[in-house]
Each structure stands twice: as structure tokens, then as C-alpha cells.
Design a protein around this motif. Sequence first.
Motif, mmCIF file in Angstrom:
data_model
loop_
_atom_site.group_PDB
_atom_site.id
_atom_site.type_symbol
_atom_site.label_atom_id
_atom_site.label_comp_id
_atom_site.label_asym_id
_atom_site.label_seq_id
_atom_site.Cartn_x
_atom_site.Cartn_y
_atom_site.Cartn_z
ATOM 1 N N LEU A 1 0.953 -1.223 0.183
ATOM 2 C CA LEU A 1 -0.081 -0.075 0.143
ATOM 3 C C LEU A 1 0.816 1.184 -0.174
ATOM 4 C CD1 LEU A 1 -3.107 0.253 0.302
ATOM 5 C CD2 LEU A 1 -2.754 0.352 2.677
ATOM 6 N N TYR A 2 0.546 2.121 -0.887
ATOM 7 C CA TYR A 2 1.284 3.382 -0.867
ATOM 8 C C TYR A 2 0.319 4.769 -0.298
ATOM 9 C CZ TYR A 2 5.218 1.313 -3.716
ATOM 10 O OH TYR A 2 5.899 0.505 -4.002
ATOM 11 N N LEU A 3 0.704 5.601 0.505
ATOM 12 C CA LEU A 3 -0.057 6.580 1.070
ATOM 13 C C LEU A 3 0.496 7.892 0.841
ATOM 14 C CD1 LEU A 3 -1.175 4.850 4.519
ATOM 15 C CD2 LEU A 3 -2.499 4.871 1.956
ATOM 16 N N GLY A 4 -0.158 8.870 0.606
ATOM 17 C CA GLY A 4 0.423 9.999 0.561
ATOM 18 C C GLY A 4 -0.530 11.018 0.692
ATOM 19 N N ARG A 5 -0.497 12.348 1.128
ATOM 20 C CA ARG A 5 -1.412 13.414 1.096
ATOM 21 C C ARG A 5 -0.946 14.543 0.361
ATOM 22 N NH1 ARG A 5 -4.968 14.151 5.909
ATOM 23 N NH2 ARG A 5 -5.028 12.160 6.794
ATOM 24 N N GLY A 6 -1.872 15.335 -0.300
ATOM 25 C CA GLY A 6 -1.567 16.615 -0.815
ATOM 26 C C GLY A 6 -0.587 16.152 -2.175
ATOM 27 N N LYS A 7 0.453 16.700 -2.660
ATOM 28 C CA LYS A 7 1.349 16.311 -3.901
ATOM 29 C C LYS A 7 2.091 14.947 -3.561
ATOM 30 C CE LYS A 7 1.968 21.224 -4.890
ATOM 31 N NZ LYS A 7 2.164 21.692 -3.893
ATOM 32 N N GLY A 8 1.780 14.369 -2.269
ATOM 33 C CA GLY A 8 2.353 13.076 -2.315
ATOM 34 C C GLY A 8 1.459 12.271 -2.451
ATOM 35 N N PHE A 9 0.032 12.370 -2.718
ATOM 36 C CA PHE A 9 -0.916 11.288 -3.121
ATOM 37 C C PHE A 9 -0.656 10.950 -4.685
ATOM 38 C CE2 PHE A 9 -4.964 11.050 -5.429
ATOM 39 C CZ PHE A 9 -5.106 9.646 -5.406
ATOM 40 N N PRO A 10 -0.431 11.832 -5.663
ATOM 41 C CA PRO A 10 0.018 11.154 -6.844
ATOM 42 C C PRO A 10 1.250 10.445 -6.769
ATOM 43 C CG PRO A 10 -0.480 13.413 -7.181
ATOM 44 C CD PRO A 10 -0.428 13.083 -5.616
ATOM 45 N N ILE A 11 2.396 10.917 -6.033
ATOM 46 C CA ILE A 11 3.591 9.931 -5.976
ATOM 47 C C ILE A 11 3.169 8.742 -5.422
ATOM 48 C CG2 ILE A 11 5.917 9.894 -4.823
ATOM 49 C CD1 ILE A 11 5.326 12.154 -7.190
ATOM 50 N N GLY B 1 5.570 19.806 5.239
ATOM 51 C CA GLY B 1 4.741 20.666 4.773
ATOM 52 C C GLY B 1 3.489 20.604 5.625
ATOM 53 N N ARG B 2 2.342 21.255 5.249
ATOM 54 C CA ARG B 2 1.581 21.560 6.241
ATOM 55 C C ARG B 2 0.428 20.139 6.836
ATOM 56 N NH1 ARG B 2 -3.663 23.241 3.586
ATOM 57 N NH2 ARG B 2 -3.137 23.442 1.155
ATOM 58 N N ARG B 3 0.750 19.081 5.850
ATOM 59 C CA ARG B 3 0.065 17.987 5.816
ATOM 60 C C ARG B 3 1.019 16.948 6.875
ATOM 61 N NH1 ARG B 3 -0.730 19.571 0.937
ATOM 62 N NH2 ARG B 3 -2.868 19.942 0.427
ATOM 63 N N TYR B 4 2.091 17.265 7.365
ATOM 64 C CA TYR B 4 3.140 16.321 7.867
ATOM 65 C C TYR B 4 2.553 15.712 9.156
ATOM 66 C CZ TYR B 4 7.341 14.576 9.807
ATOM 67 O OH TYR B 4 8.344 13.649 10.275
ATOM 68 N N GLU B 5 1.803 16.193 9.931
ATOM 69 C CA GLU B 5 1.382 15.922 11.406
ATOM 70 C C GLU B 5 0.185 14.824 11.088
ATOM 71 O OE1 GLU B 5 0.726 18.798 14.068
ATOM 72 O OE2 GLU B 5 3.090 19.057 14.393
ATOM 73 N N LYS B 6 -0.546 15.195 10.186
ATOM 74 C CA LYS B 6 -1.743 14.044 9.653
ATOM 75 C C LYS B 6 -0.887 12.923 9.122
ATOM 76 C CE LYS B 6 -4.966 17.527 9.629
ATOM 77 N NZ LYS B 6 -5.632 17.637 11.079
ATOM 78 N N ILE C 1 0.343 7.024 9.614
ATOM 79 C CA ILE C 1 1.433 5.900 10.346
ATOM 80 C C ILE C 1 1.175 5.372 11.613
ATOM 81 C CG2 ILE C 1 3.942 5.787 11.055
ATOM 82 C CD1 ILE C 1 4.679 7.848 8.885
ATOM 83 N N GLU C 2 0.453 5.995 12.380
ATOM 84 C CA GLU C 2 0.114 5.577 13.872
ATOM 85 C C GLU C 2 -0.988 4.432 13.575
ATOM 86 O OE1 GLU C 2 1.079 6.002 16.662
ATOM 87 O OE2 GLU C 2 1.803 8.028 16.951
ATOM 88 N N GLU C 3 -2.075 4.781 12.639
ATOM 89 C CA GLU C 3 -3.131 3.845 12.480
ATOM 90 C C GLU C 3 -2.489 2.581 11.712
ATOM 91 O OE1 GLU C 3 -5.994 7.756 11.501
ATOM 92 O OE2 GLU C 3 -5.328 6.259 9.753
ATOM 93 N N VAL C 4 -1.534 2.662 10.890
ATOM 94 C CA VAL C 4 -1.008 1.493 10.139
ATOM 95 C C VAL C 4 -0.261 0.705 11.408
ATOM 96 C CG1 VAL C 4 0.741 0.681 8.696
ATOM 97 C CG2 VAL C 4 -0.562 2.668 7.997
ATOM 98 N N LYS C 5 0.642 1.424 12.086
ATOM 99 C CA LYS C 5 1.504 0.597 13.099
ATOM 100 C C LYS C 5 0.435 -0.165 14.168
ATOM 101 C CE LYS C 5 4.988 -0.212 13.354
ATOM 102 N NZ LYS C 5 5.382 -1.338 12.712
ATOM 103 N N ALA C 6 -0.685 0.467 14.446
ATOM 104 C CA ALA C 6 -1.562 0.072 15.581
ATOM 105 C C ALA C 6 -2.130 -1.390 15.096
ATOM 106 C CB ALA C 6 -2.607 0.962 15.618
ATOM 107 N N ASP D 1 12.974 15.161 6.824
ATOM 108 C CA ASP D 1 13.046 15.634 8.189
ATOM 109 C C ASP D 1 13.484 14.571 9.253
ATOM 110 O OD1 ASP D 1 13.342 18.182 8.073
ATOM 111 O OD2 ASP D 1 11.102 18.451 8.051
ATOM 112 N N LYS D 2 14.851 14.775 9.765
ATOM 113 C CA LYS D 2 15.153 13.420 10.864
ATOM 114 C C LYS D 2 14.419 14.006 12.190
ATOM 115 C CE LYS D 2 19.046 11.609 8.630
ATOM 116 N NZ LYS D 2 20.408 11.493 8.359
ATOM 117 N N GLU D 3 12.974 14.059 12.262
ATOM 118 C CA GLU D 3 12.645 14.548 13.590
ATOM 119 C C GLU D 3 12.083 13.314 14.397
ATOM 120 O OE1 GLU D 3 9.201 14.800 14.432
ATOM 121 O OE2 GLU D 3 8.689 13.830 12.408
ATOM 122 N N PRO D 4 12.045 13.511 15.536
ATOM 123 C CA PRO D 4 11.903 12.153 16.503
ATOM 124 C C PRO D 4 10.566 11.672 16.417
ATOM 125 C CG PRO D 4 12.329 14.241 17.605
ATOM 126 C CD PRO D 4 12.243 14.748 16.418
ATOM 127 N N ALA D 5 9.479 12.157 15.856
ATOM 128 C CA ALA D 5 8.324 11.371 15.876
ATOM 129 C C ALA D 5 8.338 10.386 14.761
ATOM 130 C CB ALA D 5 7.053 12.441 15.507
#
Length: 609
Positions: free
Chosen positions: A469-479, A524-529, A534-539, A550-554
Motif C-alpha cells: 500500500l502506498y499512502l500520501g497526502r497533497g502532492k504526495g498522493f500522486p507520488i 509541509g502542512r500535512r506532515y502531522e496528519k 502512520i500510527e493507524e498502520v502501526k496499530a 526531516d530527521k525529526e523524532p516522531a
Amino acid sequence: MCGIFGYIGEKEAIPFILEGLKKLEYRGYDSAGVATLEKGQLFVTKCLGKIQQLEEELSQKPIGGQIGVGHTRWATHGKPSQPNSHPHQDCTGKIAVVHNGIIENYLELRRELANKGHHFSSTTDTEVIAHLIEENYDGDLLQALAKSLKQARGAYALAIISEHTPNSIIIARQGSPLIVGFGAEESFISSDIAAMLKYTNKIIQLENGQIGRLTPKTFKLFDLELTPIKKRKELVSWDPQSAEKSGFAHFMLKEIHEQPSAIRNTIEGRIKAQDHIIHFDELNLTDKEICRINRIVFTACGTSWHAALIGEYLFEQFAKIPAEVEYAAEFRYREPIIDDKTLVIAITQSGETADTLGAVWEAKVQGAKVISICNVVGSSIARESHGVVYTNAGPEIGVASTKAFTTQLAIVYLLAILFGKRHGFINEQQSIGLINDLIELPGKLEQTLQVEKEVERIAEKLHKANNALYLGRGKGFPIALEGALKLKEVSYVHAEGYPAAEMKHGPIALIDHKMPVIVLALAGRRYEKILGNIEEVKARGGIVIAIASDKEPAIMEKADEIIFIPKTSESLSPILAVVPLQLLAYYIALKRGCHVDQPRNLAKSVTVE
Ligand code: AGP
């Protein structure tokens, strides 16, 4: 679909034809054949399978001659088999025909010809052409072909040799590409330019409704009434090396690696460094016309359709013009409501995709202005459009499109900025910033390619999975859609691309500990969403492979694997993000033992509906 290659000159034809056909194999590879004329006698060899099989047959039982035509087939009418492979012959065995396209009224013609006593050896549409020529032959093969083509309906690129005219190849075109190349004392015909680049860059592309006679030193072109047509030879600027693998194991891998230079070529000459003015020579739209446009309709197929989806976002964001994306095959038959203020943008690598070409015709009939974003110079769609912007990616041979896609995205980005400026939504300063981001992109693509080893390691982990499964939001969706398409095409793994938010409306039911989920976690502005998805998939136990900048902790905590790409603007991040997905598809396919450059059932240019 299907590739045609022919040679006429002073040398043995077969080596040229085999080499040409190998380069055209991306167009179809279920069967192949050749015909030559030696001392006025016609010889035909054909077989089921790839060019290699044909080569083996010819090494067992060589045929000679300095005139010949060859064909590599992608079956449409009649299953892949020896009798159905080309060349096809008439009852006398004196005429051999190779064909790319579809003769739509072949059943009716076949009935008529059978009633007149013609005997058919195959179940193809093509064979009717051989028998029609035989029926119409009255001492002039060109005339017989012209008469036959008035009876046939459909699309064709045709090449014919015959004992009746032992020193020429007769050719015709309607809807399927055919190019003549001119060397010294020898000439070539081919379905694309790249296959003959090694021998010549001096060409003539046949137009629809043209038919011609080629001898080693002359070429005469006519319309179907046999009125002579004058056409100047063009010089093609592609480098012959670009049609070779140059040390890479596959064209797909080579073309993935060519993306930094391909984008440099796309940009070159289009942006004036000193003043950051964007200009496209063949766009054929005045500033006044650009300002009049109040709606954009993109039309395309496959990967090019995914580029169009990004175009939709960019035009709405930069130019505030309502934009929509249509599958070409749906658009052309849907009686679309468009007018002279609508700009239709057709996106196509090959410029020969039948559905996209049909959509262009339909848009013109409805009164829209049509421009195309195209890779192949002089291709049908480029010529049928009112204006064209070439991607300048160089020949793309791998069936799975890679560099054509990213260069299409670069063009769409520049066009959206241009329209944004003309419509007054982007000022000079903003435009300079956006253009500078693009100028920096090739360097960032080079950095992105350094993830290759990492991606190969992940591919090893994932290659046995049967779904993804490939998931993206905004311009990540066509990718996400493009990543899934790449995987399906080359590795035959079932994959779906989804807008990440849609996952909970159904696809989430698919997730278990065996399901790899590739998530475009773009800044971008959809990053947190996306982190939430990702949480939903992991659960639910899914395996998350994130593409992030971004190498950010979350994200470091949540994803099982992360492929990092360099930081760029949100609008250009799709161009970087798709690269690891192309590599992932490539390495999974390799590890599954798939034929990367010639995936089963596929052909590079889909010239049939
Ligand atoms: C891409 O990997 C595919 N092989 C295919 O979807 C392709 O993009 C489609 O057939 C459209 O081709 P075009 O860009 O030449 O029109």
C-alpha cells in the motif's frame, strides 16, 4: 505497440534489422519476424518469442539480402503464435507486410477477400493488407497499396517489400509512427528515432495519410491520391549514446540515474539566468491568450496522468486557475464541456499514446486551445497540439517511465509559475524564489540517488510480499499512485496508491503484519496528519516504510524504515520523493527475477485504444 525496423542499402540487411528490433523490443515482445529480398526472391523467417529466438533461428537458417523489414509484436488481434507473427504474406508469397496498429474493418475485408478466393494463414487484422495489395496489384505496388488503404479503416504504420519491386520498400502511415532515416547510400525505417540513431540523425517523420517509396538512394513521398509531397529532412539532436545502456544493467536503472541531467536539460534554455524569465519556444500562446484562460483540463494516461495530478495542484496553487485531470480515454468519449477559454494540456512521454491523441482531437473539435508536454520531438501529439513544450529528457527506453515523469513535473512547475505571473498571483520576487528552487533541484536529485544501497536493502526485506500500500497526502498522493504503478509494472506485486486520509474508509482492512505500507511523509502542512496515518498502520501491525526529509523524532520512532530525501520546497518534493520509489520497484523486481525493461504484457507506447 509493435516495432518496425527496415534496411535498404549495399550491406546485408539482417544484422541492421536485428539490432534495430532489439532497440524496439520495448514496444512489444511476444513474437518477431523478418523478410528480405535476395536476388529478387522473398525470404521470410518468423517465430514466437523475443528477438533472441528470432536471432537463433536466423543463425541456424540464415537469410540474405540487402533489403529487408522486421517486426516485433505486441498482440492485439490474434494470440501470440508463429502464424500470427509478422511479416504476413499474400497468397502468391511475393508480398511481405509488417504492420503496427489495428485495421478496424479487417473482418469485413477478410470476408470479402475470402469470397474472392484468398487463403488466410493467420487470425490477425494485418494479413488482410497483404491480400488487399495482391488483389489491387496491377503492375505498381505503390498504387496497389494506396488503393488498399482507401478500403482499410484504422491505424497503421506499414512497411512492405515484394518480389514485384525488388529494389524498394513501400511504406505508409496513419496514426502509428514511422520514421525514415537517411545514411550514406543506405536508408532505414523505424518506429522510433532512437533505434536508428546509431546510423543516422537525418530523418523524415511520415505524417498521417502519407505513403512512400524508399530505395537505397531516393525517397518519394505521396498522399493517398499519389500526389507527390515535398518534405525536408530534419536533424535530430539526441546523442546516440543515450539510446544505449552505458554500463547499467537495465535501461530503467540508467534512466533513474539520468534524472539529474535530464532535469538540467529540461530547464536549460527555458529560464534566462539573469532575469529569471521563463520562455517556451513552441508553446504558441501569447500573454493575452494566457490571461484569457479560465480553466485547465489535463489529459493523459498512466504515469503521465500522475504528472497531470501534480499539475492540477500546482496550477491551482500558483495561478488560481481551476484545474482538473482526465483519463484520456474517458475524456475523449465523455462529451466534455469545454470552450475556447479552456486550455487542455496533454501530457505524454511518447507523444503516440492513442487515447491521449484521441483526447487532443476531441478537445480541438470542442474549440479548446491544446498544448502538449511531450518527450518525443515531432511525435503525433506534439504535431496535433496548438503548442508543445518538450521535456528534453532524451530517449526513454525502459517500459517503466522514470525520467520522463520527473521532467514532466519540472515543466508543469514552470508552466504553473508562468501562468501564475500572467494571472497576477505570483510577483517577480516569488517567481525568482520558485525558479531558484528548481535550479537547485538536479543537485538534490544527485544526493537523493545516494539512497540506492539503502533502498536495495529494504527491497531485500520486502521482495516476498504479495501486496503493498502506498499512502500520501497533497502532492504526495500522486507520488503514492506512481510508486504503486512502478511496483505493479515491473515486479507484478499487487500495489495500491491511496490518499492517506482515505485509508480509514476501506483499505485499512487490508493491513496486517505482512502488509508493507510506503508512506510519503513529506514536509509541509500535512506532515502531522501523515504521522497520524502512520500510527493507524502501526496499530494494526503493518510495516511502515517512510519517505521523509526531516530527521525529526516522531517519524524516527514510528516508522520501521525511513528513506531520507534532501529538503526542498513542498512543490518540488514530489520530484525527489519518487526516486526512492522507482528504485524500490526496480530492486524488488530484480529480486523477484522479473524482466525489468520488458515487463510481461506491457509495451512502451500504447498506440491502440
Ligand atoms: C509508465 O511506467 C507506463 N509504462 C505507462 O503508464 C505510460 O506512462 C502510459 O502508457 C502513457 O504513456 P505516454 O506518456 O507515452 O503517453
